[in-house]
Each structure stands twice: as C-alpha cells, then as structure tokens.
Design an enzyme around this catalytic site. Structure first.
Site: not given
Ligand code: ITT
Length: 191
Positions: A11-13, A70, A150, A153, A178
């Site tokens: 994720n470039a951002h 994570d 996303f 949220d 977080h």
């Molecule tokens: P990457 O591993 O590719 O970064 P991911 O979607 O798995 O993508 P995360 O590990 O950050 O990203 O988060 C896992 C899940 O937890 C994510 O798909 C959301 O469902 C939820 N989540 C994490 N942070 C969130 C946030 O700030 N707002 C809403 N949902 C979040």
C-alpha cells in the site's frame, strides 16, 4: 547513512505516510523494492502472531530489517471476535459490507456493544524483535453512518466522540486511530 527498513506492505499510501513521519534518517523500502511478490504468510491465531509471522518471513527470506502490522476489531460481547478474522469474518470473499452485516446480526441481541480496534506492529532489527500496540476503544452502533474510511468504520463510534470513523476526515481519524497509535510508538522507538 540512512537506515534502511522494509515495511511489509504494498500500500503506497501507508508507506508514504510512515516515511513522512520517520523523516530523512530512515529509508523505507516496500515489498516491491526488495522484489518480494509472493503473499506473506498470515496463519496465526492472534494479531501478535500474524504481524510477527509476516516480519519474520521477510527477515528470514530477504535478510532485511523490517516491520509488519496487523489490525482487527475486537467486540467484547463476542469474546473478542472478529479480531484476527476481521477481514474475512463473513467469508473468503473479504467483503466489508458482508462483514458489517454479520457483525450487526451477531450483536442484535446483546446489550453490551463495546469494542476496540487494535493494531500490532512487529519490528525486527538485526534479529531483535519488538512489538508495539495501538488501541482505540468505542461502541458499535446499530445502523451504518458515514461513507469515509473502510471496513467497520461506519458502525464504530470512538469513545468521547459522537461521529463514526466513517463520518470523520482521514486527518481526524488519523489522529486517534489504533494504527496511528501503534505507529506513533514505533516511530518513538526508532527515534
Ligand atoms: P493488508 O493486510 O493488506 O494491509 P487488511 O485489510 O488485512 O489489509 P488490516 O490488517 O489493517 O488490513 O485490517 C484487517 C481488517 O480489520 C480489515 O480488513 C478491516 O475489516 C478491519 N480494520 C482494520 N483497521 C480498520 C479501520 O481503521 N477501520 C475499519 N476497519 C478496520
């Protein structure tokens, strides 16, 4: 000389954001920069295990100092679920809408709607492992509100606020999230 550190993300951002915080003394490398195109293993039962697994994989296979993150949503009345399964709570399609709907359904008969988002970052530098945690507590509301952000949220209202994360600007959420809290600890440690 700049200290090189690989961030386990494509994720470039995210990369740009962390590079800006870390400043000139660090050079952040992406997975692309180290020519890593395979999926990183993520089979742990906890956020701690998963972020460690991703960082350890990079350290072992690419011999780079690195960090991985994570995150997940932990709902009290559901014993911490969806937690590490947040991204695929409603199934392998990893649909945010399906996940939100399932969570609301599972919470429909519960009075306690308290929850927290949690991020764990694992840093490996010259074989030394450090972990950093960031938490934001809040409540799960019954109906979706807002269109920013996303995942969960639109149903999460952080403690001390009336707006959901999806009703906040990126900057506003970025001050209290977080992820921001965990990265703040990482940056303080690296500085
Ligand atoms: P990457 O591993 O590719 O970064 P991911 O979607 O798995 O993508 P995360 O590990 O950050 O990203 O988060 C896992 C899940 O937890 C994510 O798909 C959301 O469902 C939820 N989540 C994490 N942070 C969130 C946030 O700030 N707002 C809403 N949902 C979040």
């Amino acid at each position: 000389m700049k200290t090189k550190l690989c961030f386990a993300t494509n994720n470039a951002h995210k990369l740009e954001e962390i590079q800006a915080i870390l400043g000139d003394s660090f050079e952040l490398l992406s997975l692309k920069d180290i020519h890593c195109s395979e999926e990183l293993p993520e089979t742990g039962d906890t956020l701690e295990a998963n972020s460690l697994q991703k960082a350890q994989y990079l350290y072992d296979h690419y011999q780079v100092n690195c960090f991985a993150d994570d995150s997940g949503l932990e709902v009290h009345a559901l014993g911490g679920e969806p937690g590490v399964d947040s991204a695929h709570y409603a199934g392998p399609q990893r649909s945010h809408a399906d996940n939100v709907n399932l969570l609301l359904k599972n919470l429909s008969d519960k009075n306690d709607r308290s929850a927290q988002f949690r991020t764990v970052i694992t840093l490996i530098q010259n074989g030394k492992i450090s972990q950093f945690e960031g938490i934001i507590k809040g409540q799960i509301i019954t109906d979706l509100r807002g269109s920013a952000g996303f995942g969960y949220d639109p149903i999460f209202v952080p403690e001390g606020y009336t707006a959901t994360f999806a009703e906040m600007s990126l900057t506003e959420k970025g001050k209290i999230s977080h992820r921001a809290r965990a990265f703040g600890k990482l940056v303080a440690f690296l500085d």
